[in-house]
Design a protein around this motif. Structure first.
Motif, short mmCIF file in Angstrom:
data_model
loop_
_atom_site.label_atom_id
_atom_site.label_comp_id
_atom_site.label_asym_id
_atom_site.label_seq_id
_atom_site.Cartn_x
_atom_site.Cartn_y
_atom_site.Cartn_z
N GLU A 135 -7.55 -24.08 14.34
CA GLU A 135 -8.36 -22.82 14.73
C GLU A 135 -9.74 -23.22 15.74
OE1 GLU A 135 -7.31 -19.96 13.71
OE2 GLU A 135 -5.79 -20.67 12.27
N ASP A 136 -10.12 -22.19 16.19
CA ASP A 136 -11.30 -22.16 17.17
C ASP A 136 -12.58 -22.01 16.34
OD1 ASP A 136 -13.25 -22.07 19.08
OD2 ASP A 136 -12.78 -19.97 19.64
N LEU A 137 -13.12 -23.28 15.71
CA LEU A 137 -14.20 -23.18 14.78
C LEU A 137 -15.71 -23.51 15.71
CD1 LEU A 137 -12.86 -25.42 11.97
CD2 LEU A 137 -12.90 -22.80 12.07
N ASN A 138 -15.31 -23.58 16.86
CA ASN A 138 -16.75 -23.73 17.64
C ASN A 138 -17.03 -22.75 18.62
OD1 ASN A 138 -15.04 -24.19 19.55
ND2 ASN A 138 -15.74 -26.28 20.13
N GLY A 139 -16.17 -21.42 18.50
CA GLY A 139 -16.27 -20.28 19.07
C GLY A 139 -16.13 -20.49 20.71
N ASP A 140 -15.61 -21.47 21.07
CA ASP A 140 -15.28 -21.61 22.55
C ASP A 140 -14.13 -20.96 23.40
OD1 ASP A 140 -13.52 -23.26 22.11
OD2 ASP A 140 -14.60 -24.97 23.15
N GLY A 141 -13.37 -20.13 22.42
CA GLY A 141 -12.36 -19.41 22.88
C GLY A 141 -11.05 -20.10 23.33
N ARG A 142 -11.05 -21.17 22.56
CA ARG A 142 -9.94 -22.15 22.81
C ARG A 142 -9.86 -23.13 21.41
NH1 ARG A 142 -10.99 -27.33 26.63
NH2 ARG A 142 -13.29 -27.55 26.32
N VAL A 143 -8.35 -23.67 21.28
CA VAL A 143 -8.20 -24.67 20.24
C VAL A 143 -7.91 -25.88 20.84
CG1 VAL A 143 -6.81 -24.98 18.32
CG2 VAL A 143 -7.53 -22.81 18.57
N VAL A 144 -8.55 -26.99 20.53
CA VAL A 144 -8.26 -28.38 20.97
C VAL A 144 -7.74 -29.16 19.93
CG1 VAL A 144 -9.19 -30.20 22.16
CG2 VAL A 144 -10.12 -28.16 22.89
N SER A 145 -6.48 -29.64 20.26
CA SER A 145 -5.67 -30.34 19.18
C SER A 145 -5.57 -31.92 19.45
CB SER A 145 -4.36 -29.74 19.01
OG SER A 145 -3.72 -29.63 20.06
N GLU A 146 -6.12 -32.30 20.62
CA GLU A 146 -5.98 -33.70 21.09
C GLU A 146 -7.40 -34.26 20.64
OE1 GLU A 146 -4.38 -36.97 22.19
OE2 GLU A 146 -3.35 -35.18 22.28
#
Length: 410
Positions: A135-146
């Protein structure tokens, strides 16, 4: 007798020796505490800053046997000679090898005249740092999974570039009851009644999406309740944690608010009636029963008088009717603190080169049914020969935090 452990923990049974003897070489230093009195147990916490930026890097550094930083950390511990030690910022290694290497190759081996200190028992368990949330927990509009970037770390359940970064471990001379230990890594933030939710200051709407809010966990690392068999007829519960620093966020203050709620968890855990939402990772509900002795320990990242933490964040715990604040102090802290923190030098633990500079963030807080004896912060004065272990600024020989210790008896 050592109990068998669940798969989520690692226990090491090492060759034991008397941990109370004080090395002859330390008598010249006023920063070294006297031996632990008979019948007392010395509890300590130390944010060692041993975590590395890549998975396996800390393990490799420890395996080299020549890591100067780990040697300085180990010698610091040997000078104080605690019986039960919580270590923060120690990358979690599921195999337990990192803890074993540190215990045998560093803590157990004497450095610069200090005698080796053996800890027969170690407790470690998984943490939330670096675990992908999806999920986007830092609120930057994207989900980073790497894994491997700050963007990924910001979306993890706890800030970390890989699973286990900034973990914790408990080293003890006394048996640790890992079977009855409780961990609270999976507890959702939304389970806490009245949790402080970040809000977008522009729109006034919740900062996180409904899915992210539902997924978010309370603990940035974990909260542990580890019973310690001190031989007093009933265990002392070590309540260990390392809340997120109240920094590195935006105007929504998501880390400031989370820090508050992570500390509040322990206050609720100790308060019958306020613990109704609490459920551990095994599904067991409730907090710590009244009359059970405990020691709260860890880097709480909150100062009562200074710093960026939310007003009242740590007061809820320090002023709790079941908690004693022993106000440990040091000679080195007096020199740095002046009168800015009230009683000069009391309870300090963290040093920074930039304002606010000198903060109390590391705590050892016994329960009121334990008798408090000696207490202190290992922070040598500038003219103390052991100042080489703390230094006067960056790069710090061991850590930017100070080891805090308290002696307690039944």
């Amino acid at each position: 007798m050592t109990s068998p452990l669940p798969a989520s923990t690692a226990t090491l049974v090492l060759a034991a020796e008397d941990a109370r003897a004080v090395p002859p070489a330390v008598a010249v230093s006023p920063s070294v505490p006297p031996p632990v009195p008979e019948g007392s147990v010395r509890f300590a916490t130390f944010n060692t800053a041993l975590s590395r930026r890549r998975p396996g890097a800390m393990l490799s550094a420890l395996a080299s046997g020549g890591w100067d930083k780990a040697r300085a950390v180990a010698e610091t511990v040997q000078r104080v000679r605690p019986d039960v030690l919580l270590v923060n910022e120690f990358d979690h290694d599921p195999s337990g090898r990192a803890a074993e290497l540190f215990a045998r190759g560093y803590l157990g081996r004497g450095w610069n005249g200090a005698r080796g200190l053996e800890f027969p028992y170690v407790f470690s368990a998984p943490v939330n740092t670096g675990v992908a949330s999806g999920e986007d927990l830092n609120g930057d509009g994207r989900v980073v999974s790497e894994p491997g970037s700050d963007a990924y770390a910001g979306d993890a359940f706890g800030f970390g570039q890989f699973p286990g970064q900034y973990g914790m471990a408990v080293f003890s001379r006394y048996p640790l009851d890992a079977v009855r230990a409780r961990t609270f890594r999976l507890l959702r933030r939304s389970a806490m009644p009245g949790a402080l939710e970040p809000v977008d200051p522009g729109s006034g709407e919740p900062f996180l999406s409904p899915r992210a809010r539902a997924a978010a966990r309370l603990s940035s690392k974990s909260h542990w309740d580890v019973p310690v068999d001190t031989g007093w007829g009933r265990p002392v519960h070590l309540l260990a944690s390392h809340p997120t620093p109240p920094a590195f966020d935006g105007p929504e203050g998501r880390n400031v608010l989370r820090n508050h709620d992570e500390i509040r968890f322990w206050a609720d855990y100790l308060t019958p009636g306020a613990d109704g939402y609490i459920r551990d990772d095994a599904g067991v509900a409730g907090g710590l029963a009244e009359g059970v002795p405990f020691v709260v320990a860890g880097d709480l990242n909150a100062d009562r008088r200074r710093g960026a933490s939310l007003p009242g964040a740590v007061e809820r715990l320090l002023d709790h009717p079941r908690v004693v604040d022993p106000l440990p102090h040091s000679q080195g802290g007096r020199g740095r603190a002046g009168s800015a923190v009230g009683a000069p030098g009391h309870g300090e633990g963290f040093v920074e080169d930039t304002p606010p500079g000198h903060l109390r963030v590391d705590y050892v807080l016994p329960s009121r049914d334990l008798a408090v004896g000696g207490r202190g912060v290992f922070w040598p004065a500038p003219d103390d020969p052991l100042v080489r272990l703390t230094g006067g600024g960056r790069p710090f020989p061991a850590s930017d935090h100070r080891l805090v210790w308290v002696d307690v008896s039944s």
